[in-house]
Scaffold this active site. Sequence first.
Site, PDB file in Angstrom:
ATOM      1  N   ARG A  90       0.788  -1.108  -0.039  1.00  0.00           N
ATOM      2  CA  ARG A  90      -0.091  -0.007   0.009  1.00  0.00           C
ATOM      3  C   ARG A  90       0.820   1.157  -0.040  1.00  0.00           C
ATOM      4  O   ARG A  90       0.517   2.189  -0.941  1.00  0.00           O
ATOM      5  CB  ARG A  90      -1.079   0.137   1.251  1.00  0.00           C
ATOM      6  CG  ARG A  90      -2.297  -0.606   1.082  1.00  0.00           C
ATOM      7  CD  ARG A  90      -2.790  -1.052   2.360  1.00  0.00           C
ATOM      8  NE  ARG A  90      -1.883  -2.362   2.678  1.00  0.00           N
ATOM      9  CZ  ARG A  90      -2.118  -3.380   2.456  1.00  0.00           C
ATOM     10  NH1 ARG A  90      -3.029  -3.719   1.527  1.00  0.00           N
ATOM     11  NH2 ARG A  90      -1.355  -4.392   2.321  1.00  0.00           N
ATOM     12  N   THR A  91       1.766   1.317   0.917  1.00  0.00           N
ATOM     13  CA  THR A  91       2.558   2.546   1.046  1.00  0.00           C
ATOM     14  C   THR A  91       3.327   2.797  -0.191  1.00  0.00           C
ATOM     15  O   THR A  91       3.247   3.853  -0.996  1.00  0.00           O
ATOM     16  CB  THR A  91       3.490   2.431   2.108  1.00  0.00           C
ATOM     17  OG1 THR A  91       2.695   2.044   3.366  1.00  0.00           O
ATOM     18  CG2 THR A  91       4.332   3.831   2.439  1.00  0.00           C
ATOM     19  N   LYS A 119      27.987  -5.191  -2.085  1.00  0.00           N
ATOM     20  CA  LYS A 119      29.409  -5.163  -2.346  1.00  0.00           C
ATOM     21  C   LYS A 119      30.039  -4.378  -1.136  1.00  0.00           C
ATOM     22  O   LYS A 119      31.411  -3.974  -1.132  1.00  0.00           O
ATOM     23  CB  LYS A 119      29.583  -4.395  -3.577  1.00  0.00           C
ATOM     24  CG  LYS A 119      28.957  -4.967  -4.781  1.00  0.00           C
ATOM     25  CD  LYS A 119      29.452  -4.229  -6.083  1.00  0.00           C
ATOM     26  CE  LYS A 119      28.793  -4.362  -7.476  1.00  0.00           C
ATOM     27  NZ  LYS A 119      29.104  -3.616  -8.221  1.00  0.00           N
ATOM     28  N   ARG A 140      11.733   3.295   3.338  1.00  0.00           N
ATOM     29  CA  ARG A 140      11.209   2.463   4.442  1.00  0.00           C
ATOM     30  C   ARG A 140      12.140   1.524   4.711  1.00  0.00           C
ATOM     31  O   ARG A 140      12.972   1.014   3.945  1.00  0.00           O
ATOM     32  CB  ARG A 140      10.029   1.536   3.716  1.00  0.00           C
ATOM     33  CG  ARG A 140       9.843   0.381   4.696  1.00  0.00           C
ATOM     34  CD  ARG A 140       8.313  -0.366   4.344  1.00  0.00           C
ATOM     35  NE  ARG A 140       7.213   0.741   4.699  1.00  0.00           N
ATOM     36  CZ  ARG A 140       6.115   0.241   4.759  1.00  0.00           C
ATOM     37  NH1 ARG A 140       5.593  -1.086   4.666  1.00  0.00           N
ATOM     38  NH2 ARG A 140       4.784   0.880   5.102  1.00  0.00           N
ATOM     39  N   HIS A 173       6.051   5.901  11.603  1.00  0.00           N
ATOM     40  CA  HIS A 173       5.181   5.868   9.963  1.00  0.00           C
ATOM     41  C   HIS A 173       4.271   7.264   9.769  1.00  0.00           C
ATOM     42  O   HIS A 173       2.999   7.105   9.805  1.00  0.00           O
ATOM     43  CB  HIS A 173       4.481   4.624   9.949  1.00  0.00           C
ATOM     44  CG  HIS A 173       3.973   4.150   8.496  1.00  0.00           C
ATOM     45  ND1 HIS A 173       4.116   5.051   7.400  1.00  0.00           N
ATOM     46  CD2 HIS A 173       3.604   2.847   7.964  1.00  0.00           C
ATOM     47  CE1 HIS A 173       3.931   4.173   6.212  1.00  0.00           C
ATOM     48  NE2 HIS A 173       3.510   2.932   6.601  1.00  0.00           N
TER      49      HIS A 173
HETATM   50  C1  NCD Z   1       1.815  -1.015   8.166  1.00  0.00           C
HETATM   51  C2  NCD Z   1       3.275  -0.783   8.454  1.00  0.00           C
HETATM   52  O1  NCD Z   1       4.017  -1.111   7.508  1.00  0.00           O
HETATM   53  O2  NCD Z   1       3.610  -0.319   9.319  1.00  0.00           O
HETATM   54  N1  NCD Z   1       1.375  -1.102   7.042  1.00  0.00           N
HETATM   55  C3  NCD Z   1       1.402   0.235   6.108  1.00  0.00           C
HETATM   56  O3  NCD Z   1       2.028   0.765   5.712  1.00  0.00           O
HETATM   57  N2  NCD Z   1      -0.004   0.361   5.590  1.00  0.00           N
HETATM   58  C4  NCD Z   1       0.960  -1.756   9.189  1.00  0.00           C
HETATM   59  C5  NCD Z   1       1.546  -3.151   9.174  1.00  0.00           C
HETATM   60  O4  NCD Z   1       2.353  -3.721   8.495  1.00  0.00           O
HETATM   61  O5  NCD Z   1       0.854  -3.638  10.103  1.00  0.00           O
END
Ligand code: NCD
Length: 363
Positions: A90-91, A119, A140, A173
Site C-alpha cells: 500500500r505505502t 558489495k 522504508r 510511520h
Molecule cells: C503498516 C506498516 O508497514 O507499518 N502497513 C502500512 O504501511 N499500511 C502496518 C503493518 O504492517 O501492520
Amino acid sequence: MAEKNNRLVDISWKEFDKLGPNERAPYFNDNGRVFHALLAQQFDRPALDRLCDLATNIRKIAKSKEGMQFLQSLLNHKRVMFYFTQPSSRTYLSFCAACKILGMAAADVRDAATSSEMKGESQEDSVRTFSSYFDMIVMRSKTSGLAEKMAWVLANSERPIPIINAGSAQDQHPTQALLDVYTLERSFEHLGGVDGKSILFVGDLKRGRTVRSLSILLTKFREVTQFFVAPKRFQLKPDSQKILKEAGVTFELSGNFERYVPKADAIYMTRVQDEWDKKPGQSRKSDIVKYHFKVRHLRLLRPHAILMHPFPRREEIEVDVDHDPRAMYWRQMRNGMWVRVALIATIFQCDTEVLAYYRKHLG
Ligand code: NCD
C-alpha cells in the site's frame, strides 16, 4: 532543487543524535514548512489542517482531465527514488500513484540484495548516490533512525534533497498517520471533526509504528481521548505513554476489548507485528483472538463510529464486516494517495499554485 536546510548543517551528528524527537522535529522543517517528512512531531495543528484541505482540493481537481493535466504539470521536472528495503504494498503503491499524479518520474530499489550494499557499500554512500540522480527519496527501512541519519548526511552534502519516511523500524510511520488523520477528519466532517472524539487502538500497540505516529498526531487536536486495548505484552511502550502524559492527553490502557468498543468514535485495529519476534512463533503465545473485531461486535459499535486498519489485515477484522458502512479501511487507503500528493506538493512548495487553480476553476 530545494534550498539547503541550514539547521541540519549547523549541528554535528553526535549532538543531533542526543536529541529527543520533540527537539529533533524542527530540524526537519524549513521556516516552519515540512522539508523532510520523518516524524509525526513535525506537524502542528495548522499544518495538519492545511494538508487535509489541500488533499481535498487535489482530490476534486483530479476528477477532470484538465485538472489531472494541471497536477501532472506541477512536478514533471522532478525525479523521485523509492528506497524500500522492507516489504510494502500500500505505502509503496500509493506513493507511486501520488508521484505520478504530480508528473514525477520514479525509480526504485526494493531489495538491498540488488544494490551495491551487497558489495559492502555503506547505506550513507547508497543514499548519497541516489541523491545524485533524484530530487526526493521516499524510504522504508527496518533500521531505526536511518532516514533521520540520511537527512543529516544529505543536508551536509551538495544535494540536500528531501527524504520522506515511509515506515522506520518500530518507531514511526508519519505518512500513514497523516492519512489516518485525513480519514478521521473526513469521516467526522459533520460531527465537528476530530476534536472531542475518542479513538480506540487495538492489537500490537507495542511494535506498531502506525499507532505510535497516529497517537502523536492526535495530541494536536482538542480533547481527544485515546484508549489502548491489547494483551499486556503488546501494550503501548512507556515512551509513547510519556508523550501523551506530557501533552496532557486523557488516555487509558486496558485488556478488555468489548468494554471499550461502545465508547469509541473510531476503532483502529492492527495486526501482530511478529516479524520483530526474537524467537519465531513467540507472539502466538498471546490470546489475541479476543481482540479481533467480529460481525457480532458491529452491534456494540456506535452508529456514527468508524472502523480503521492500516492493513495488511490477517484475522483482526472479520471479512464480513467489510459490508458495513462504518468499515473505513478501503477509503482510508485511497485517502493515503491524496494526502501523499498533498504532502509532496507542500514539500516542493507548489501548494499555493494548487490552491490558486482550485479557486479559479472549482472554488
Ligand atoms: C503498516 C506498516 O508497514 O507499518 N502497513 C502500512 O504501511 N499500511 C502496518 C503493518 O504492517 O501492520
